[in-house]
Design a protein around this motif. Structure first.
Motif, PDB file in Angstrom:
ATOM      1  N   GLN A   9       0.863  -1.186   0.000  1.00 36.87           N
ATOM      2  CA  GLN A   9       0.000   0.000   0.000  1.00 36.87           C
ATOM      3  C   GLN A   9       0.899   1.235   0.000  1.00 36.87           C
ATOM      4  N   CYS A  10       1.417   1.635   1.168  1.00 42.84           N
ATOM      5  CA  CYS A  10       2.306   2.808   1.136  1.00 42.84           C
ATOM      6  C   CYS A  10       3.667   2.475   0.539  1.00 42.84           C
ATOM      7  N   GLY A  11       4.059   1.209   0.624  1.00 44.25           N
ATOM      8  CA  GLY A  11       5.313   0.789   0.014  1.00 44.25           C
ATOM      9  C   GLY A  11       6.548   0.937   0.884  1.00 44.25           C
ATOM     10  N   PHE A  12       6.371   1.429   2.102  1.00 44.96           N
ATOM     11  CA  PHE A  12       7.558   1.672   2.923  1.00 44.96           C
ATOM     12  C   PHE A  12       8.278   0.372   3.287  1.00 44.96           C
ATOM     13  N   CYS A  13       7.500  -0.661   3.592  1.00 44.48           N
ATOM     14  CA  CYS A  13       8.108  -1.921   4.011  1.00 44.48           C
ATOM     15  C   CYS A  13       8.569  -2.766   2.831  1.00 44.48           C
ATOM     16  N   THR A  14       8.134  -2.374   1.616  1.00 36.55           N
ATOM     17  CA  THR A  14       8.255  -3.254   0.451  1.00 36.55           C
ATOM     18  C   THR A  14       9.694  -3.658   0.093  1.00 36.55           C
ATOM     19  N   ILE A  44       7.897  -6.034   9.328  1.00 34.77           N
ATOM     20  CA  ILE A  44       6.619  -5.482   9.778  1.00 34.77           C
ATOM     21  C   ILE A  44       6.014  -4.593   8.685  1.00 34.77           C
ATOM     22  N   CYS A  45       4.708  -4.783   8.443  1.00 34.98           N
ATOM     23  CA  CYS A  45       3.974  -3.925   7.520  1.00 34.98           C
ATOM     24  C   CYS A  45       2.801  -3.319   8.286  1.00 34.98           C
ATOM     25  N   ARG A  46       2.691  -1.998   8.241  1.00 38.39           N
ATOM     26  CA  ARG A  46       1.603  -1.387   8.999  1.00 38.39           C
ATOM     27  C   ARG A  46       0.374  -1.138   8.132  1.00 38.39           C
ATOM     28  N   CYS A  47       0.446  -1.482   6.862  1.00 41.85           N
ATOM     29  CA  CYS A  47      -0.694  -1.191   5.982  1.00 41.85           C
ATOM     30  C   CYS A  47      -1.504  -2.420   5.577  1.00 41.85           C
ATOM     31  N   THR A  48      -0.857  -3.412   5.024  1.00 45.78           N
ATOM     32  CA  THR A  48      -1.585  -4.398   4.216  1.00 45.78           C
ATOM     33  C   THR A  48      -2.311  -5.473   5.005  1.00 45.78           C
TER      34      THR A  48
END
Ligand SMILES: Cc1cc2nc3c(=O)[nH]c(=O)nc-3n(C[C@H](O)[C@H](O)[C@H](O)COP(=O)(O)OP(=O)(O)OC[C@H]3O[C@@H](n4cnc5c(N)ncnc54)[C@H](O)[C@@H]3O)c2cc1C
Ligand code: FES
Ligand code: FES
Lengths: 161, 276
Positions: free
Chosen positions: A99-104, A138-142
């Motif tokens: 989603q935001c892509g930060f963790c991607t 860790i992903c805070r979005c998906t």
């Protein structure tokens, strides 16, 4: 200050940096490769994962000096060329694995590492195994579901690539 | 992070001399504990002596008691693990998986894959975090910790919260123990950190001695549990654990759970350990 040389994404690099420089600082601030992210201060989020000599490691929890002479791959160096995406990157795109892509970037580096390890050991990378393997990302979005789907798809794309 | 001077040691003797030449030097192994601690400015060593590249400190040897036939856990084996061996190397070692599978399973549950690729057994043991996994294993297996100066039994080595018998500048070189006839580890990981909220390692030696060590729960770090040891010595089963009254005295209370909760978890994890 110490001169630290390593191979990053297939290129020999060398920079004069203070001894307390983290590998992630070396990559982001000295090499200006900002695909590798920093998401925490506690070594828990995995946004910073890169491959050092072929193994997934948290670049925020390692000194650049400790990677002297190593071969490092960051998310920028995963695809075969500048105009292509790696099969795992395609899978994340196809399966809405971000989603935001930060963790991607960290997810993708952990994903390729786990696929390669399971293939080398001849073990099946089940959905359960993927969830377990993502312990350190860790992903805070998906909510992870589409990340797991992406990795399953990416694993088969990597096998057939 | 405060400034520091980094050194790469060529062997253990070189590491020892680099340490003695430093004002306030520290060994750096996998850095999975020390680097986060330095980032938070909770540690500020003047010098770091990196031992992770020393080949002589890495590797696993499994010497079977019986020379003939296939390696099997029940036949006994002497296991030696170099201090700079990573958790991933322990988890994935094929000989170890035959002789002492419980230690591979334990190493494979430490933290996450990236932590296991760098973190080492020597670092974990030297750090003696009250919630770390290896201290419980080493105490239950009656392991010997060898340093550049001497050999120390696990019972004498772990002396309290983050405290060990190591002298200043003493370097762990290897860990050795006998593969147990029976051995199991029950771990209830903290959902946030993956460290043990409670971990119980139970081992029965080839000679029938039973030792049970508990991590994550003690107010004073890892400890052996006499009641569980006695019960399991006469009957190695989950039923035997049911009869043991685990007291909450001396157990930790924190945000994750109080002492009574941990006392109950010790019983549950002990059952898991012997049912594995
Ligand atoms: C996200 C995360 C999750 C984790 N989860 C767990 C877990 O579930 N269970 C668990 O047990 N641990 C866990 N750990 C800790 C991990 O196992 C560490 O790797 C380990 O505790 C320290 O080993 P290291 O090699 O990284 O040591 P370092 O961080 O390099 O060193 C730790 C300490 O030991 C000293 N030292 C290191 N090697 C030696 C030696 N040979 N002789 C003398 N002194 C030495 C150092 O000077 C330092 O004081 C986790 C860590 C992280 C970051
Ligand atoms: S930034 Fe490295 S684990 Fe979070
Ligand atoms: S997509 Fe936003 S943190 Fe994972």
């Amino acid at each position: 200050m110490t001169k630290i040389a390593m191979n990053v994404n297939g290129k020999a690099v060398s920079r004069e940096v203070p001894d307390n420089t983290l590998l992630v600082e070396y990559i982001r601030e000295h090499l200006r490769l900002t695909g590798t992210h920093v998401g925490c201060d506690t070594s828990q989020c995995g946004a910073c994962v890169v491959h050092v000599d072929g193994k997934a490691m948290k670049s925020c929890t390692m000194l650049a000096a400790a990677a002297e002479g190593a071969t490092v791959t960051t998310v920028e160096g995963l695809a075969a060329s500048k105009d292509e995406l790696h099969p795992m990157q395609i899978a994340f795109k196809d399966n809405h694995g971000l989603q935001c892509g930060f963790c991607t970037p960290g997810m993708i580096m952990s994903a390729t590492d786990m696929v390669e390890r399971y293939q080398a050991e001849g073990k099946e990378l089940t959905e359960e195994a993927i969830r377990h393997e993502l312990e350190g990302n860790i992903c805070r979005c998906t909510g992870y579901h589409n990340i797991v789907k992406s990795i399953q798809d990416g694993a088969s794309k990597m096998t057939n690539a | 992070m405060y400034t520091t001077k980094y050194h790469k040691a060529s062997d253990a003797a070189n590491a020892a001399s680099l340490l003695s030449g430093a004002q306030d030097g520290k060994i750096l192994a996998g850095g999975q504990t020390l680097v986060p601690t330095m980032k938070q400015r909770l540690a500020a060593p003047s010098d770091l002596v990196d031992i992770s590249g020393i080949d002589a400190l890495r590797g696993i040897t499994v010497t079977a008691r019986k020379k003939l036939g296939v390696l099997k856990a029940k036949d006994g084996a002497t296991i030696t693990i170099g201090a700079a061996t990573t958790h991933a190397e322990v988890a994935g070692n094929a000989d170890l998986a035959k002789a002492c599978p419980v230690i591979c399973g334990l190493a494979g549950e430490i933290g996450d894959p990236a932590v296991r690729h760098r973190g080492t057994i020597g670092g974990s043991v030297a750090n003696n975090d009250p919630a770390a996994d290896y201290p419980a294993a080493l105490m239950a297996l009656g392991a010997t910790i060898t340093t550049n100066q001497r050999s120390i039994s696990a019972d004498d080595f772990f002396t309290g919260l983050f405290a060990t018998a190591l002298n200043d500048g003493e370097i762990i070189t290897e860990i050795s123990f006998q593969a147990p006839a029976e051995g199991g580890y029950g771990k209830f990981p903290s959902p946030a950190s993956r460290y043990a909220m409670v971990g119980v390692f139970a081992a029965k030696s080839i000679d029938g001695d039973v030792r049970v060590a508990v991590t994550g729960a003690g107010d004073d770090g890892v400890f052996r549990h006499a009641g569980l040891e006695a019960a399991l010595a006469s009957n190695w089963s989950a039923d035997a654990v049911s009869g043991v009254d685990v007291s909450a005295d001396g157990l930790m209370s924190d945000i994750h759970g109080n002492a009574a909760y941990r006392a109950n978890l010790i019983g549950v994890m002990a059952k898991k350990a012997v049912s594995a």
